[in-house]
Design a protein around this motif. Structure first.
Motif, PDB file in Angstrom:
ATOM      1  N   ALA A  89      26.627 105.083  66.045  1.00  0.00           N
ATOM      2  CA  ALA A  89      27.334 104.127  65.192  1.00  0.00           C
ATOM      3  C   ALA A  89      28.336 103.291  65.969  1.00  0.00           C
ATOM      4  N   ARG A  90      28.544 103.598  67.244  1.00  0.00           N
ATOM      5  CA  ARG A  90      29.534 102.858  68.022  1.00  0.00           C
ATOM      6  C   ARG A  90      28.992 102.529  69.405  1.00  0.00           C
ATOM      7  N   THR A  91      29.602 101.501  69.996  1.00  0.00           N
ATOM      8  CA  THR A  91      29.232 101.091  71.346  1.00  0.00           C
ATOM      9  C   THR A  91      30.479 100.631  72.085  1.00  0.00           C
ATOM     10  N   GLU A  92      30.494 100.819  73.392  1.00  0.00           N
ATOM     11  CA  GLU A  92      31.624 100.381  74.216  1.00  0.00           C
ATOM     12  C   GLU A  92      31.282  99.028  74.812  1.00  0.00           C
ATOM     13  N   ILE A  93      32.122  98.031  74.551  1.00  0.00           N
ATOM     14  CA  ILE A  93      31.830  96.687  75.055  1.00  0.00           C
ATOM     15  C   ILE A  93      32.495  96.424  76.403  1.00  0.00           C
ATOM     16  N   THR A  94      33.662  97.038  76.661  1.00  0.00           N
ATOM     17  CA  THR A  94      34.302  96.958  77.979  1.00  0.00           C
ATOM     18  C   THR A  94      35.013  98.266  78.248  1.00  0.00           C
ATOM     19  N   GLY A  95      34.965  98.704  79.513  1.00  0.00           N
ATOM     20  CA  GLY A  95      35.613  99.940  79.896  1.00  0.00           C
ATOM     21  C   GLY A  95      37.072  99.751  80.258  1.00  0.00           C
ATOM     22  N   GLU A  96      37.753 100.859  80.469  1.00  0.00           N
ATOM     23  CA  GLU A  96      39.177 100.820  80.768  1.00  0.00           C
ATOM     24  C   GLU A  96      39.472 100.043  82.042  1.00  0.00           C
ATOM     25  N   SER A  97      38.713 100.255  83.111  1.00  0.00           N
ATOM     26  CA  SER A  97      38.999  99.579  84.382  1.00  0.00           C
ATOM     27  C   SER A  97      38.854  98.069  84.251  1.00  0.00           C
ATOM     28  N   THR A  98      37.839  97.635  83.514  1.00  0.00           N
ATOM     29  CA  THR A  98      37.666  96.194  83.290  1.00  0.00           C
ATOM     30  C   THR A  98      38.847  95.623  82.523  1.00  0.00           C
ATOM     31  N   ASN A  99      39.290  96.335  81.516  1.00  0.00           N
ATOM     32  CA  ASN A  99      40.399  95.852  80.693  1.00  0.00           C
ATOM     33  C   ASN A  99      41.709  95.823  81.475  1.00  0.00           C
ATOM     34  N   VAL A 100      41.924  96.818  82.338  1.00  0.00           N
ATOM     35  CA  VAL A 100      43.130  96.828  83.167  1.00  0.00           C
ATOM     36  C   VAL A 100      43.126  95.636  84.118  1.00  0.00           C
ATOM     37  N   GLN A 101      41.971  95.346  84.723  1.00  0.00           N
ATOM     38  CA  GLN A 101      41.885  94.200  85.624  1.00  0.00           C
ATOM     39  C   GLN A 101      42.119  92.895  84.873  1.00  0.00           C
ATOM     40  N   SER A 102      41.591  92.804  83.657  1.00  0.00           N
ATOM     41  CA  SER A 102      41.846  91.615  82.839  1.00  0.00           C
ATOM     42  C   SER A 102      43.342  91.453  82.579  1.00  0.00           C
ATOM     43  N   PHE A 103      44.012  92.556  82.338  1.00  0.00           N
ATOM     44  CA  PHE A 103      45.468  92.540  82.131  1.00  0.00           C
ATOM     45  C   PHE A 103      46.185  92.047  83.376  1.00  0.00           C
ATOM     46  N   TYR A 104      45.830  92.586  84.529  1.00  0.00           N
ATOM     47  CA  TYR A 104      46.468  92.170  85.782  1.00  0.00           C
ATOM     48  C   TYR A 104      46.207  90.686  86.065  1.00  0.00           C
ATOM     49  N   ASP A 105      45.012  90.212  85.747  1.00  0.00           N
ATOM     50  CA  ASP A 105      44.701  88.795  85.965  1.00  0.00           C
ATOM     51  C   ASP A 105      45.658  87.902  85.176  1.00  0.00           C
ATOM     52  N   GLN A 106      45.943  88.275  83.941  1.00  0.00           N
ATOM     53  CA  GLN A 106      46.860  87.478  83.128  1.00  0.00           C
ATOM     54  C   GLN A 106      48.303  87.596  83.628  1.00  0.00           C
TER      55      GLN A 106
END
Length: 591
Positions: A512-529
């Motif tokens: 019933a669920r799926t992961e669209i982005t993992g933690e490492s990807t999200n952390v890098q997105s945060f650092y980019d901003q």
């Protein structure tokens, strides 16, 4: 010559005596010249006189310097007080009063105040005189010492994005109870008195996602619940009047139950939520299931008919791969005895349905750039992942519309009321919040601010914000607070499954669920901003509030410098916000 006195003769010895006296004097002078008796005493007397003279001169200069120091100190305090923008008295009168009370009133020469919309500068000059003691012997009758100074209070045109974590973990250890007054005090400080004219605050609450609100959602042409690959129901061309849900309770393929929700508000009413049934279909079915003894939460409608305006009512199927308009496959209105259940939209709106959530999906590439997310992105579905604490949390990975971003506000009371009413939601998507916080400082967002101003969500006078990057007399600040590390992003496999409105994904089957982005990807997105913010002159403060080590590292890395990072516990959260607020708005001595 011989003088005869009586019978005896007497010789004149005066020349001989004179020569003898001269020789005696010469010998004595020679002895005096060669003698050293008493020489040290004479030198000592000379040195004592010199020391007394130097001491006297030193006293003269010391007294003059003391007078100058007193004068300069009084002048500094006076211009600082006069330059304070909260000072309501005349600046010249304030300075003169300081000098009078210090007994230096006659020493003040001039006061020059200059004021503007967001600044006040006060300059002053003074000179003091003292009567010397020994220098008068040298013809110096007066010693003078000048003093001058300038104080300036500048409240720059300031744009602040205040980012607040309202994830479910904030319910532990009274974190939310301590965050709210600390954030409210921050707002009151940065918007105090005259600062409110030049300072705007974007409040960005976030949980798993960040809700920009309906106006921004529509401005960016967001697609309501279109993440599954298409709309189940079309945007109705006129105001919806009512919706009828049609059920097959026994599974024989025939519709045997109808529930009508009537009284949808028109577009000119404040409670209007749109004319797209996709936006709240799952929540309507949940509302029916809770109000009907015949329908449970597992029963999915076969479809729905929509009526509104002059357009003929139409039926739209909602089953397997047969979704969409099917005018001949189902009833378009109820005849005979009418619907089996009739409900009022007002009950649904007030009691059953939370404010619609308007979060926009983003892709990893969106975090490489400044600015708002691209237009046309789908809406984040309405779901929870972890079990809810219903007493302090509202349902949703995306905060509801009543917890949307507050744009460019300068009304401290209104913002503090908003912060006081915030409730927690699920997840920790700090990278989304940082993306919005920075986008709301990007000058490319001005057209959106103008639109928000037209909708009453940005005050008049702030619709020309954000300012250009690094503009003179302007500053941009992000203050980010979190208590947890960035989490993976999960989504329901079927965004419109009605189960998502009542059952957490963790308590549903794995498919019933799926992961669209993992933690490492999200952390890098945060650092980019974070890097983009600092590269464009934004000052970034971060606060890790009773956070684990991963979150501390993320906050420390994002901050503008180590001194812009705060790691706090308990009541220290108030001290951190207070320190940041006073750094943003401070008085400085310029000369």
């Amino acid at each position: 010559m011989t003088e005869m006195v009586g019978t005896h003769a007497r010789r004149d010895h005066s020349p001989r005596r004179a020569v003898a006296a001269s020789r005696l004097l010469t010998r004595r002078m020679r002895r005096f010249r060669r003698g050293e008796d008493g020489a040290l005493a004479i030198w000592s007397i000379f040195m004592v006189l010199m020391m007394l003279m130097m001491a006297g001169l030193g006293i003269d200069f010391m007294m003059n310097e003391m007078r100058r120091t007193q004068l300069q100190g009084t002048l500094d305090r006076a211009v600082l007080a006069a330059a304070d923008l909260d000072q309501t008295l005349d600046p010249e009168a304030v300075v003169q009063d300081y000098f009078d009370k210090a007994g230096l009133g006659d020493d003040l020469l001039a006061v020059e105040p200059v004021s503007g919309l967001n600044f006040r500068t006060v300059s002053a000059q003074a000179v003091t005189q003292s009567d010397p003691i020994l220098l008068q012997l040298a013809g110096v009758e007066r010693l003078t010492a000048p003093a001058s100074g300038t104080a300036e209070e500048v409240i720059p045109n300031t744009e602040i994005s205040l980012v607040l974590d309202i994830s479910g973990s904030m319910r532990w250890s009274e974190r939310m109870a301590r965050l709210k007054p600390a954030a409210q005090d921050f707002i009151s400080t940065v918007l105090e008195d005259d600062a409110a004219r030049t300072t705007s605050v974007n409040v960005v609450p976030y949980a798993g996602q960040t809700n920009p609100g309906r106006v921004m959602f529509d401005y960016l042409a967001g697609q309501r619940y279109a993440a599954s690959g298409g709309d189940y129901f079309p945007e109705w061309p006129q105001d919806i009047s009512n919706v009828v849900l049609h059920y097959d309770r026994d599974g024989d393929g025939a519709i045997d139950y109808a529930a009508k929700v009537d009284g949808f508000p028109d577009a000119d009413q404040a409670s209007h939520r749109g004319n797209d049934l996709d936006a709240f279909f799952g929540l309507v079915t949940d509302f029916v299931a809770r109000r009907s003894a015949e329908i449970d939460s597992a029963t999915v409608p076969q479809g729905a008919s929509i009526r509104g305006g002059e357009k003929e009512a139409a039926f739209f199927a909602y089953a397997a791969d047969e979704n969409g308009p099917r005018p001949d496959a189902g009833p378009t209105e109820n005849t005979g005895s009418g619907p089996d259940l009739e409900l009022a939209y007002s009950d649904f709106d007030a009691a059953a349905m939370p404010d619609p959530a308007s979060c926009l999906e983003m892709r990893a590439g969106d975090f490489d750039d400044l600015g708002l997310p691209p237009a046309g992105r789908p809406q984040v579905p309405h779901f929870m992942f972890w079990p809810i604490a219903a007493d302090v949390m509202d349902w949703g990975w995306c905060p509801e519309d009543d917890t949307r971003i507050q744009y460019a506000q300068n009304d401290a009371a209104a913002l503090n009321g908003f912060i006081g009413d915030m409730r927690m939601h699920d997840g920790t998507g700090t990278h989304y919040a940082m993306k919005w916080a920075l986008a709301l400082l990007d000058p490319a967002t001005r057209p959106a601010f103008a639109q928000l101003n037209a909708a009453g969500q940005v005050p008049d006078g702030f619709d020309d914000r954000p300012s250009d990057w690094n503009a003179e007399g302007w500053r941009k600040v992000i203050v980010l607070m979190t208590d947890g590390q960035i989490t993976p992003q999960v989504r329901p496999s079927d965004p419109l499954d009605v189960t998502n409105a009542t059952v957490e994904l963790q308590n549903q089957p794995g498919e019933a669920r799926t992961e669209i982005t993992g933690e490492s990807t999200n952390v890098q997105s945060f650092y980019d901003q974070c890097d983009l913010a600092k590269a464009n002159g934004v000052t970034v403060y971060t606060i890790a509030f009773e956070a684990p080590s991963d979150a501390q590292r993320q906050m420390r890395t994002c901050a503008s410098s180590p001194s812009h990072y705060f790691n706090v516990e308990g009541l220290e959260i108030a001290d951190a916000f207070d320190a940041i607020a006073h750094q943003i708005n401070q008085l400085r001595l310029t000369q």
